[in-house]
Scaffold this motif. Structure first.
Motif, PDB file in Angstrom:
ATOM      1  N   LEU A   2       0.836  -1.195   0.000  1.00 36.02           N
ATOM      2  CA  LEU A   2       0.000   0.000   0.000  1.00 36.02           C
ATOM      3  C   LEU A   2       0.873   1.248   0.000  1.00 36.02           C
ATOM      4  O   LEU A   2       1.742   1.394   0.860  1.00 36.02           O
ATOM      5  CB  LEU A   2      -0.897  -0.002   1.243  1.00 36.02           C
ATOM      6  N   VAL A   3       0.665   2.145  -0.960  1.00 36.28           N
ATOM      7  CA  VAL A   3       1.326   3.441  -0.984  1.00 36.28           C
ATOM      8  C   VAL A   3       0.391   4.422  -0.296  1.00 36.28           C
ATOM      9  O   VAL A   3      -0.792   4.496  -0.617  1.00 36.28           O
ATOM     10  CB  VAL A   3       1.624   3.903  -2.419  1.00 36.28           C
ATOM     11  N   ARG A   4       0.928   5.187   0.658  1.00 38.43           N
ATOM     12  CA  ARG A   4       0.125   6.168   1.389  1.00 38.43           C
ATOM     13  C   ARG A   4       0.976   7.392   1.705  1.00 38.43           C
ATOM     14  O   ARG A   4       2.209   7.314   1.720  1.00 38.43           O
ATOM     15  CB  ARG A   4      -0.427   5.556   2.666  1.00 38.43           C
ATOM     16  N   ALA A  13      11.172   5.264  10.164  1.00 34.46           N
ATOM     17  CA  ALA A  13      11.163   4.204   9.151  1.00 34.46           C
ATOM     18  C   ALA A  13      11.742   4.714   7.837  1.00 34.46           C
ATOM     19  O   ALA A  13      12.492   3.996   7.159  1.00 34.46           O
ATOM     20  CB  ALA A  13       9.744   3.676   8.943  1.00 34.46           C
ATOM     21  N   ILE A  14      11.435   5.942   7.470  1.00 36.95           N
ATOM     22  CA  ILE A  14      11.985   6.531   6.246  1.00 36.95           C
ATOM     23  C   ILE A  14      13.506   6.611   6.355  1.00 36.95           C
ATOM     24  O   ILE A  14      14.233   6.266   5.418  1.00 36.95           O
ATOM     25  CB  ILE A  14      11.361   7.915   5.979  1.00 36.95           C
ATOM     26  N   ALA A  15      13.994   7.046   7.505  1.00 34.69           N
ATOM     27  CA  ALA A  15      15.441   7.158   7.711  1.00 34.69           C
ATOM     28  C   ALA A  15      16.127   5.798   7.630  1.00 34.69           C
ATOM     29  O   ALA A  15      17.220   5.677   7.075  1.00 34.69           O
ATOM     30  CB  ALA A  15      15.722   7.826   9.056  1.00 34.69           C
ATOM     31  N   VAL A  16      15.506   4.767   8.166  1.00 34.98           N
ATOM     32  CA  VAL A  16      16.080   3.417   8.086  1.00 34.98           C
ATOM     33  C   VAL A  16      16.129   2.960   6.630  1.00 34.98           C
ATOM     34  O   VAL A  16      17.147   2.434   6.166  1.00 34.98           O
ATOM     35  CB  VAL A  16      15.296   2.420   8.968  1.00 34.98           C
ATOM     36  N   VAL A  17      15.040   3.161   5.895  1.00 37.58           N
ATOM     37  CA  VAL A  17      15.015   2.776   4.482  1.00 37.58           C
ATOM     38  C   VAL A  17      16.118   3.502   3.727  1.00 37.58           C
ATOM     39  O   VAL A  17      16.878   2.892   2.966  1.00 37.58           O
ATOM     40  CB  VAL A  17      13.633   3.050   3.843  1.00 37.58           C
ATOM     41  N   ASP A  66       2.603  -5.524   3.938  1.00 31.29           N
ATOM     42  CA  ASP A  66       1.940  -6.238   5.034  1.00 31.29           C
ATOM     43  C   ASP A  66       2.957  -7.008   5.873  1.00 31.29           C
ATOM     44  O   ASP A  66       3.687  -7.836   5.360  1.00 31.29           O
ATOM     45  CB  ASP A  66       0.894  -7.219   4.487  1.00 31.29           C
ATOM     46  N   GLY A  67       3.006  -6.679   7.133  1.00 33.85           N
ATOM     47  CA  GLY A  67       3.873  -7.388   8.048  1.00 33.85           C
ATOM     48  C   GLY A  67       5.291  -6.865   8.117  1.00 33.85           C
ATOM     49  O   GLY A  67       5.967  -7.038   9.118  1.00 33.85           O
ATOM     50  N   ALA A  68       5.776  -6.204   7.065  1.00 30.45           N
ATOM     51  CA  ALA A  68       7.151  -5.712   7.052  1.00 30.45           C
ATOM     52  C   ALA A  68       7.234  -4.224   7.384  1.00 30.45           C
ATOM     53  O   ALA A  68       8.318  -3.702   7.587  1.00 30.45           O
ATOM     54  CB  ALA A  68       7.799  -5.968   5.689  1.00 30.45           C
ATOM     55  N   GLY A  69       6.121  -3.524   7.419  1.00 30.36           N
ATOM     56  CA  GLY A  69       6.133  -2.089   7.674  1.00 30.36           C
ATOM     57  C   GLY A  69       6.570  -1.312   6.442  1.00 30.36           C
ATOM     58  O   GLY A  69       6.399  -1.756   5.318  1.00 30.36           O
ATOM     59  N   VAL A  70       7.158  -0.149   6.674  1.00 31.32           N
ATOM     60  CA  VAL A  70       7.591   0.726   5.580  1.00 31.32           C
ATOM     61  C   VAL A  70       8.834   0.125   4.931  1.00 31.32           C
ATOM     62  O   VAL A  70       9.843  -0.096   5.585  1.00 31.32           O
ATOM     63  CB  VAL A  70       7.878   2.154   6.097  1.00 31.32           C
ATOM     64  N   VAL A  71       8.719  -0.141   3.617  1.00 29.33           N
ATOM     65  CA  VAL A  71       9.836  -0.742   2.882  1.00 29.33           C
ATOM     66  C   VAL A  71      10.371   0.187   1.789  1.00 29.33           C
ATOM     67  O   VAL A  71      11.360  -0.148   1.131  1.00 29.33           O
ATOM     68  CB  VAL A  71       9.447  -2.101   2.276  1.00 29.33           C
ATOM     69  N   GLY A  72       9.740   1.342   1.604  1.00 30.45           N
ATOM     70  CA  GLY A  72      10.206   2.286   0.610  1.00 30.45           C
ATOM     71  C   GLY A  72       9.509   3.620   0.754  1.00 30.45           C
ATOM     72  O   GLY A  72       8.513   3.735   1.466  1.00 30.45           O
ATOM     73  N   PHE A  73      10.074   4.630   0.088  1.00 33.32           N
ATOM     74  CA  PHE A  73       9.448   5.957   0.109  1.00 33.32           C
ATOM     75  C   PHE A  73       9.879   6.737  -1.116  1.00 33.32           C
ATOM     76  O   PHE A  73      10.883   6.424  -1.771  1.00 33.32           O
ATOM     77  CB  PHE A  73       9.788   6.726   1.384  1.00 33.32           C
ATOM     78  N   HIS A 101      13.401  -5.733  -1.217  1.00 30.00           N
ATOM     79  CA  HIS A 101      12.173  -5.511  -1.982  1.00 30.00           C
ATOM     80  C   HIS A 101      12.451  -5.025  -3.402  1.00 30.00           C
ATOM     81  O   HIS A 101      11.525  -4.647  -4.109  1.00 30.00           O
ATOM     82  CB  HIS A 101      11.259  -4.536  -1.229  1.00 30.00           C
ATOM     83  N   TRP A 102      13.728  -5.040  -3.801  1.00 27.81           N
ATOM     84  CA  TRP A 102      14.071  -4.668  -5.173  1.00 27.81           C
ATOM     85  C   TRP A 102      13.497  -5.705  -6.130  1.00 27.81           C
ATOM     86  O   TRP A 102      13.353  -6.885  -5.796  1.00 27.81           O
ATOM     87  CB  TRP A 102      15.578  -4.597  -5.346  1.00 27.81           C
ATOM     88  N   ASP A 103      13.186  -5.257  -7.321  1.00 34.53           N
ATOM     89  CA  ASP A 103      12.696  -6.131  -8.404  1.00 34.53           C
ATOM     90  C   ASP A 103      11.364  -6.799  -8.083  1.00 34.53           C
ATOM     91  O   ASP A 103      11.069  -7.871  -8.604  1.00 34.53           O
ATOM     92  CB  ASP A 103      13.744  -7.198  -8.773  1.00 34.53           C
ATOM     93  N   ARG A 104      10.565  -6.148  -7.239  1.00 30.26           N
ATOM     94  CA  ARG A 104       9.251  -6.699  -6.888  1.00 30.26           C
ATOM     95  C   ARG A 104       8.125  -5.706  -7.150  1.00 30.26           C
ATOM     96  O   ARG A 104       7.004  -5.901  -6.696  1.00 30.26           O
ATOM     97  CB  ARG A 104       9.258  -7.134  -5.415  1.00 30.26           C
ATOM     98  N   GLY A 105       8.426  -4.615  -7.855  1.00 27.72           N
ATOM     99  CA  GLY A 105       7.410  -3.642  -8.217  1.00 27.72           C
ATOM    100  C   GLY A 105       7.250  -2.485  -7.239  1.00 27.72           C
ATOM    101  O   GLY A 105       6.465  -1.580  -7.489  1.00 27.72           O
TER     102      GLY A 105
END
Length: 172
Positions: A2-4, A13-17, A66-73, A101-105
């Motif tokens: 989900l993009v929000r 979370a953004i800083a960690v990513v 789902d379940g992993a939290g923020v994975v990108g921004f 999460h690379w190469d997964r859209g």
């Protein structure tokens, strides 16, 4: 996934990513000691300030898995470049996805949200800057309809030179 829109609660979370992505994507493109010193806590403070002061049309979107939290921004704003008019040219200022999460859209979902926001804000052209040596990112952008527009710059703000290439996307 989900993009929000991001909130101040997402700053950490953004800083960690951003930190983890820099450490993986820029290995061999920046000094390793610089990458090793990157601290998500310092990034969290910067992102918190940015999110608190953020005004439209600038925006940050996060990708929740789902379940992993923020994975990108992705973050967008009017162009910062002197040779563009910020009333008409928007900018994708940052787009990062955790390496797992690379190469997964994930990047495509975030870029779609970024371009939609900029298009809805009235921007016909959008730019972004990418390291000249970042072949992976350059292939991603080119596959999405971006093209180098001829502008380059040397960023030495970190104490070492980085050559960047500007890409442009028309039609928002």
């Amino acid at each position: 996934m989900l993009v929000r829109p991001a909130t101040v609660l997402d700053a950490g979370a953004i800083a960690v990513v951003q930190t983890r992505t820099w450490q993986a994507a820029y290995r061999g493109q920046m000094p390793q000691e610089y990458l090793d010193r990157r601290d998500p806590e310092q990034g969290r403070i910067r992102w918190l300030r940015w999110l608190e002061g953020n005004q439209a049309p600038a925006a940050v979107f996060v990708l929740d898995d789902d379940g992993a939290g923020v994975v990108g921004f992705v973050s967008v704003a009017p162009s910062r470049d002197d040779d563009t008019d910020p009333r008409f040219v928007g900018e994708v200022q940052a787009l990062y996805v955790l390496p797992g999460h690379w190469d997964r859209g994930a990047g495509r979902l975030l870029m779609r949200a970024a371009l939609r926001r900029l298009r809805e804000s009235g921007y016909g052209d959008v730019i972004l800057w990418v390291l000249a040596t970042n072949d992976r990112a350059r292939r991603f952008y080119e596959a999405g309809g971006w093209h180098p527009d001829g502008a380059t710059k040397i960023d030495d703000s970190r104490g070492f030179p980085l050559t960047e290439v500007r890409y442009r996307h028309s039609g928002g």
